[in-house]
Every structure is written in C-alpha cells, then in structure tokens.
Design a protein around this motif. Structure first.
Motif, PDB file in Angstrom:
ATOM      1  N   VAL A 189      -6.174  -5.479   2.215  1.00 49.89           N
ATOM      2  CA  VAL A 189      -5.677  -4.106   2.285  1.00 49.89           C
ATOM      3  C   VAL A 189      -4.421  -4.084   3.156  1.00 49.89           C
ATOM      4  N   ARG A 190      -3.391  -3.379   2.679  1.00 49.19           N
ATOM      5  CA  ARG A 190      -2.129  -3.212   3.414  1.00 49.19           C
ATOM      6  C   ARG A 190      -2.065  -1.806   4.000  1.00 49.19           C
ATOM      7  N   PHE A 191      -1.376  -1.672   5.156  1.00 49.04           N
ATOM      8  CA  PHE A 191      -1.271  -0.387   5.855  1.00 49.04           C
ATOM      9  C   PHE A 191       0.200  -0.038   6.100  1.00 49.04           C
ATOM     10  N   TRP A 192       0.545   1.229   5.834  1.00 47.08           N
ATOM     11  CA  TRP A 192       1.885   1.761   6.112  1.00 47.08           C
ATOM     12  C   TRP A 192       1.759   2.994   6.994  1.00 47.08           C
ATOM     13  N   GLN A 193       2.576   3.085   8.035  1.00 43.45           N
ATOM     14  CA  GLN A 193       2.584   4.271   8.878  1.00 43.45           C
ATOM     15  C   GLN A 193       3.443   5.352   8.239  1.00 43.45           C
ATOM     16  N   CYS A 194       2.937   6.570   8.232  1.00 43.28           N
ATOM     17  CA  CYS A 194       3.666   7.682   7.617  1.00 43.28           C
ATOM     18  C   CYS A 194       4.798   8.140   8.531  1.00 43.28           C
ATOM     19  N   PRO A 195       5.904   8.578   7.966  1.00 44.48           N
ATOM     20  CA  PRO A 195       7.004   9.106   8.780  1.00 44.48           C
ATOM     21  C   PRO A 195       6.569  10.347   9.551  1.00 44.48           C
ATOM     22  N   GLU A 196       7.247  10.611  10.653  1.00 40.14           N
ATOM     23  CA  GLU A 196       6.941  11.772  11.488  1.00 40.14           C
ATOM     24  C   GLU A 196       7.075  13.053  10.661  1.00 40.14           C
ATOM     25  N   GLY A 197       6.022  13.869  10.667  1.00 39.50           N
ATOM     26  CA  GLY A 197       6.058  15.148   9.975  1.00 39.50           C
ATOM     27  C   GLY A 197       5.826  15.071   8.479  1.00 39.50           C
ATOM     28  N   TRP A 198       5.558  13.879   7.938  1.00 38.76           N
ATOM     29  CA  TRP A 198       5.373  13.741   6.492  1.00 38.76           C
ATOM     30  C   TRP A 198       3.992  14.247   6.094  1.00 38.76           C
ATOM     31  N   LEU A 199       3.904  14.910   4.937  1.00 39.54           N
ATOM     32  CA  LEU A 199       2.649  15.448   4.428  1.00 39.54           C
ATOM     33  C   LEU A 199       2.349  14.876   3.052  1.00 39.54           C
ATOM     34  N   LEU A 200       1.064  14.702   2.775  1.00 38.34           N
ATOM     35  CA  LEU A 200       0.651  14.309   1.430  1.00 38.34           C
ATOM     36  C   LEU A 200       0.997  15.416   0.441  1.00 38.34           C
ATOM     37  N   PRO A 201       1.176  15.073  -0.822  1.00 38.57           N
ATOM     38  CA  PRO A 201       1.319  16.142  -1.834  1.00 38.57           C
ATOM     39  C   PRO A 201       0.138  17.103  -1.736  1.00 38.57           C
ATOM     40  N   GLY A 202       0.414  18.381  -1.545  1.00 38.85           N
ATOM     41  CA  GLY A 202      -0.643  19.354  -1.306  1.00 38.85           C
ATOM     42  C   GLY A 202      -0.673  19.844   0.122  1.00 38.85           C
ATOM     43  N   GLY A 203       0.063  19.141   1.024  1.00 40.54           N
ATOM     44  CA  GLY A 203       0.207  19.633   2.391  1.00 40.54           C
ATOM     45  C   GLY A 203      -0.703  19.022   3.428  1.00 40.54           C
ATOM     46  N   ARG A 204      -1.503  17.999   3.088  1.00 40.36           N
ATOM     47  CA  ARG A 204      -2.427  17.378   4.057  1.00 40.36           C
ATOM     48  C   ARG A 204      -1.680  16.364   4.905  1.00 40.36           C
ATOM     49  N   ARG A 205      -1.905  16.383   6.228  1.00 37.21           N
ATOM     50  CA  ARG A 205      -1.260  15.434   7.115  1.00 37.21           C
ATOM     51  C   ARG A 205      -2.169  14.233   7.348  1.00 37.21           C
ATOM     52  N   VAL A 206      -1.613  13.038   7.280  1.00 35.72           N
ATOM     53  CA  VAL A 206      -2.309  11.803   7.630  1.00 35.72           C
ATOM     54  C   VAL A 206      -1.341  10.919   8.411  1.00 35.72           C
ATOM     55  N   ASP A 207      -1.888   9.955   9.129  1.00 36.05           N
ATOM     56  CA  ASP A 207      -1.056   9.057   9.940  1.00 36.05           C
ATOM     57  C   ASP A 207      -0.714   7.763   9.215  1.00 36.05           C
ATOM     58  N   TRP A 208      -1.618   7.315   8.346  1.00 35.65           N
ATOM     59  CA  TRP A 208      -1.434   6.028   7.683  1.00 35.65           C
ATOM     60  C   TRP A 208      -1.848   6.125   6.218  1.00 35.65           C
ATOM     61  N   LEU A 209      -1.209   5.327   5.379  1.00 32.35           N
ATOM     62  CA  LEU A 209      -1.626   5.125   3.997  1.00 32.35           C
ATOM     63  C   LEU A 209      -1.967   3.643   3.822  1.00 32.35           C
ATOM     64  N   ALA A 210      -2.860   3.361   2.880  1.00 34.05           N
ATOM     65  CA  ALA A 210      -3.287   1.972   2.670  1.00 34.05           C
ATOM     66  C   ALA A 210      -3.557   1.729   1.190  1.00 34.05           C
ATOM     67  N   ALA A 211      -3.432   0.465   0.797  1.00 29.27           N
ATOM     68  CA  ALA A 211      -3.716   0.054  -0.583  1.00 29.27           C
ATOM     69  C   ALA A 211      -4.606  -1.180  -0.524  1.00 29.27           C
ATOM     70  N   GLY A 212      -5.826  -1.036  -1.015  1.00 30.71           N
ATOM     71  CA  GLY A 212      -6.781  -2.144  -1.005  1.00 30.71           C
ATOM     72  C   GLY A 212      -7.073  -2.632  -2.409  1.00 30.71           C
ATOM     73  N   THR A 213      -7.016  -3.938  -2.615  1.00 32.81           N
ATOM     74  CA  THR A 213      -7.334  -4.556  -3.906  1.00 32.81           C
ATOM     75  C   THR A 213      -8.067  -5.870  -3.665  1.00 32.81           C
ATOM     76  N   TYR A 214      -8.646  -6.391  -4.741  1.00 32.14           N
ATOM     77  CA  TYR A 214      -9.394  -7.647  -4.665  1.00 32.14           C
ATOM     78  C   TYR A 214      -8.686  -8.714  -5.488  1.00 32.14           C
ATOM     79  N   ASP A 215      -8.284  -9.807  -4.834  1.00 31.16           N
ATOM     80  CA  ASP A 215      -7.680 -10.940  -5.532  1.00 31.16           C
ATOM     81  C   ASP A 215      -8.784 -11.782  -6.167  1.00 31.16           C
ATOM     82  N   ARG A 216      -8.709 -11.936  -7.486  1.00 29.30           N
ATOM     83  CA  ARG A 216      -9.756 -12.684  -8.190  1.00 29.30           C
ATOM     84  C   ARG A 216      -9.336 -14.094  -8.565  1.00 29.30           C
ATOM     85  N   ALA A 217      -8.013 -14.388  -8.592  1.00 27.84           N
ATOM     86  CA  ALA A 217      -7.542 -15.710  -8.995  1.00 27.84           C
ATOM     87  C   ALA A 217      -6.051 -15.805  -8.706  1.00 27.84           C
TER      88      ALA A 217
END
Length: 459
Positions: free
Chosen positions: A178-206
């Motif tokens: 899983v990779r982690f990115w810090q959100c820019p200051e004051g950035w909001l998710l589409p819809g207006g929700r505030r979060v501090d970090w976004l992440a993308a998790g996947t499973y390597d099979r081969a």
C-alpha cells in the motif's frame, strides 16, 4: 518579470519540448535501426554461430522499446487526454492511470507508521540502484526481501510519501502493499470531506511484462477491494483505537486496467480510517514526512549537490561517448592514414589527428563537468550537438547502410545521454539551480555579484 525574461522563459520551454520530442523520435528510429540490423544478421548468418549477436540485438531492441520509446510516447499522449486533477486514480511516471485510491486516513505520519508496523507490515525501501538490484536478484532466486521497494506512482503530482508491504510465503514476487500520499493543505475530497492522507493498496500476484510499455513489473490481482479490506482488518486488529467510516459510492463501481495493463475492479467504496485517537509510545522512533518541497531561492540554493541520478549518469556517459566515438573512427578507418602519405607530412597529419582527439576529450570533460554542476546552457549544448550527430547517423543508416557493432554502441550511448538530459528530474533540477543562482545573485550588492558563481556552486 519583464518582457525579455518572459521571452527567455518561452524560448526555454520551446527548446525543452523540442528536445523531449527529439528524444522520443530518436528512440523510435533507433529501435527501427536495431530491428533492421537484427533481420539482416539473421538473413546473412541464420541462427548458427551468430545466435548470440542476434539475441543481443533483440535484447537491445526490447530495452529501447520498453524503457525509452513507449514510455515517452505515453507521456506525450496521456498529457493530452488524461485529466490533470484528482479523479480517484494514481498515475505512473509515464502518465498512465495507475492503481485506484481505495483508502483515506486521518492522523499524522507517525500514527500511520505506528499502526502499520503494529499490524506486521514492513516499510518499503526507497528505490535506488542497490534496492533495485536486490529485488531483481531476489525475484530471480526466489529469496525473501521483506522491505523490497515499490514502483513510484503519483497523486497531486507527487510520488508516494512512503509505502508498506507484507510478503507472502517469503516471495518478493507475491506481496500485499500500500502506498500513502499526504493531501495538500486545505484539500477536500469530492463532496467536501476532509482527510489527511490517501492510499492505494493492491496485491502483487506475480512478475510479468507491462501490457502498455513491455517493462518488467509486478502483476496485481484484479480484486482490489479484497486488498482494501485486508489492510483495514490488519490495522483494526492491531490498533483497536482506530475507527472506520465507509464513504459509499465514492466512485461508481467499475472495471478498468492499471498502468501495467492489469485488470482491476472495485465497488467504489472509500473507507476513511481515523487514527487520531492512537497514542504513540515514546520509543516509536517514527520519522515525520515533510509536507512541502523547498520553494524559496535560499532553500533551493541549499539543494546544490543533491543532483538526480539522471544528471550523474549523463555526465559519465558524455565521457564514455568519446571512447565509443574513437572506437567507431578506428572501425571505419578514419584514423588510418593512406599509404601515399609519407615522411614529415605523415607525422604532421598524425599529430593533427591526435591533437583533435585530445581536444575532443577535454571538451567532453568540460561539458560533462558543467552538466554535473547543473548548468542549463551545458545541458542544452550537449542536447543540440548529440541531436545533430544522431540526425546525420539516422539519415545514413535508415536509407542504405547498417551500423557496425561499435557504431551501434556509440548510438546507444548518445540515445541514453539525450534521454537522461531530457528526463523530468534532470530538467527540474537544472532549472532549480538556475533559479537559485539568480536569486542569490539578486540578493548580493552589485560589487559582489561577479564572484558569485565560484563561491556558491560546487560539486
């Protein structure tokens, strides 16, 4: 900024775009030249004693196609049709859509490090020459590498701040990550929700080849929701103080492919993990991640010496190109004097040839040093000279002749130089050095500006 400065900026941007386009075209033409060389070698010698040479040509053709030509073409095309704003997907360095964002977090970097390590995840090593060679060796020998690096993906135009992984059965080819990115200051998710970090998790099979670039890469499992749920379960089990809010229909459910061409599917739900209640032990030793890169002239000046690998490689290859050019001259007989030149005339011609070679070597060394120091004019000069040489060579080899082995090597070195110097890392770094020098020069009294370059620029 006055009109002359704006004009210089536009001219510099035009040159960079032309150089990038030339590098892309040269790599494609070089792939054609190598393919032609391969076919002629097979036709003349078959697959007998010359099989090794044919295999080498095919390997070079694949490497140029996969790591130079196709990535550059994708960067040009994706800049036209991939949106340059957040759409719930990461992007590869070539501009292709990467893994989907399937996690969001509230809390500090230290709290994320603590939670992931408590859940048994290992922080991935940064990508460098050593870690890259180690993961290749581990994949081939099927040896464990718990902290193996992960490829770089971009969100907000920035690479991941850090990544975590968990090997499966001691194999670096199969792992949760899983990779982690810090959100820019004051950035909001589409819809207006505030979060501090976004992440993308996947499973390597081969391990396999990318569908879009033919590069060697990990192949991920299509069910990215299963990996998302696995990450959540491991965190909640290890750190019970966390809470999770499910943001339903963050995206519509879809089937697509990631940057390696692997199929992915998701229900579109985005969990928001709240780590803020987690209390950190005093001995965690976690390291905070800086939010922003330095932007002021003084901070950029402090970056002198932290040159990217592409600049260092290009500097070395400029010197290597002198040796490959000498080998081509010897192969083509350009340094062999005709028999009708005798006596003192022969000595004079030989001295002239040696002097010319020494001059070329010294000039290449000076240019390599200036490129190493981050001089933009030197980078532009090298790009211009190599481009002229490659235009001449391609005109010759695409129409009639086929390059010899030393000529092929010389062209390979030149192609690598022009790609290294047109890379985003080399371009951005040399521009930062230029901005740093201008900013420092502007802050000095007029009497002290003349001696500035010698005092501020170093290896």
């Amino acid at each position: 900024m006055g009109p002359p400065e704006r004009r210089a900026e536009r001219q510099g941007a035009l040159f960079e775009n032309l150089a990038f386009g030339a590098a892309t075209i040269f790599a494609a033409l070089f792939a054609i030249v190598v393919a032609r060389k391969t076919l002629i070698s097979i036709r003349n010698h078959g697959l007998g004693w010359d099989t090794v040479a044919v295999l080498v040509y095919l390997l070079v053709f694949w490497a140029v196609l996969a790591y130079l030509t196709l990535p550059r073409i994708h960067r040009v095309l994706t800049a036209l049709y991939v949106p340059d704003y957040f759409i719930g997907r990461s992007r590869t360095g070539d501009g292709l859509l990467g893994d989907p964002i399937n996690l969001a977090l509230l809390g500090s970097a230290d709290q994320i490090h603590y939670a992931m390590q408590a859940a048994g995840w290992a922080r991935a090593d940064p990508i460098n020459l050593g870690s890259s060679l180690r993961i290749i060796s581990a994949s081939l020998t099927r040896r464990s590498y718990p902290r193996a690096p992960v490829s770089t993906l971009l969100v907000f135009g920035q690479p991941q701040a850090f990544a975590y992984q968990h090997e499966v059965q001691g194999s670096p080819a199969r792992r949760h990550h899983v990779r982690f990115w810090q959100c820019p200051e004051g950035w909001l998710l589409p819809g207006g929700r505030r979060v501090d970090w976004l992440a993308a998790g996947t499973y390597d099979r081969a391990v396999g080849l990318s569908l879009f670039t033919l590069q060697v890469t990990h192949k991920i499992d299509a069910d990215i929701d299963a990996e998302r749920d696995h990450i959540l379960a491991s965190i909640q089990q290890a750190v019970p103080d966390t809470s999770v809010e499910e943001l339903r229909d963050f995206t519509s459910s879809y089937h697509a492919r990631n940057g390696g061409g692997d199929a992915i599917r998701t229900d579109g739900m985005l969990p928001i993990v709240d780590l803020r209640p987690v209390e950190l032990p005093a001995h965690t030793g976690a390291t905070r991640v800086e939010r922003r890169l330095p932007t002021s002239a003084a901070a950029v000046a402090a970056d002198i010496g932290r040159r990217p690998v592409s600049v260092a490689i290009a500097s070395v290859l400029i010197l290597v190109s002198v040796l490959t050019s000498l080998a081509v001259s010897l192969q083509d007989g350009l340094l062999v004097l005709p028999d009708d030149i005798e006596g003192e005339e022969r000595q004079v011609v030989m001295v002239a040839l040696i002097a010319a070679q020494v001059f070329a070597t010294v000039l290449a060394a000076l240019l390599a040093w200036q490129v190493f120091l981050g001089r933009n004019w030197a980078r532009h000069l090298v790009l211009g000279l190599i481009s002229l040489t490659l235009v001449s060579e391609f005109t010759q080899f695409l129409v009639a002749e086929v390059p010899g082995q030393f000529t092929l090597l010389d062209m390979t070195v030149q192609i690598l130089i022009i790609h290294a110097l047109t890379s985003s890392s080399a371009r951005d770094w040399t521009h930062r050095q230029t901005s740093a020098r201008k900013g420092a020069r502007a802050s000095l009294p007029a009497a002290g500006r003349r001696a500035l370059p010698r005092a501020t620029v170093g290896p």
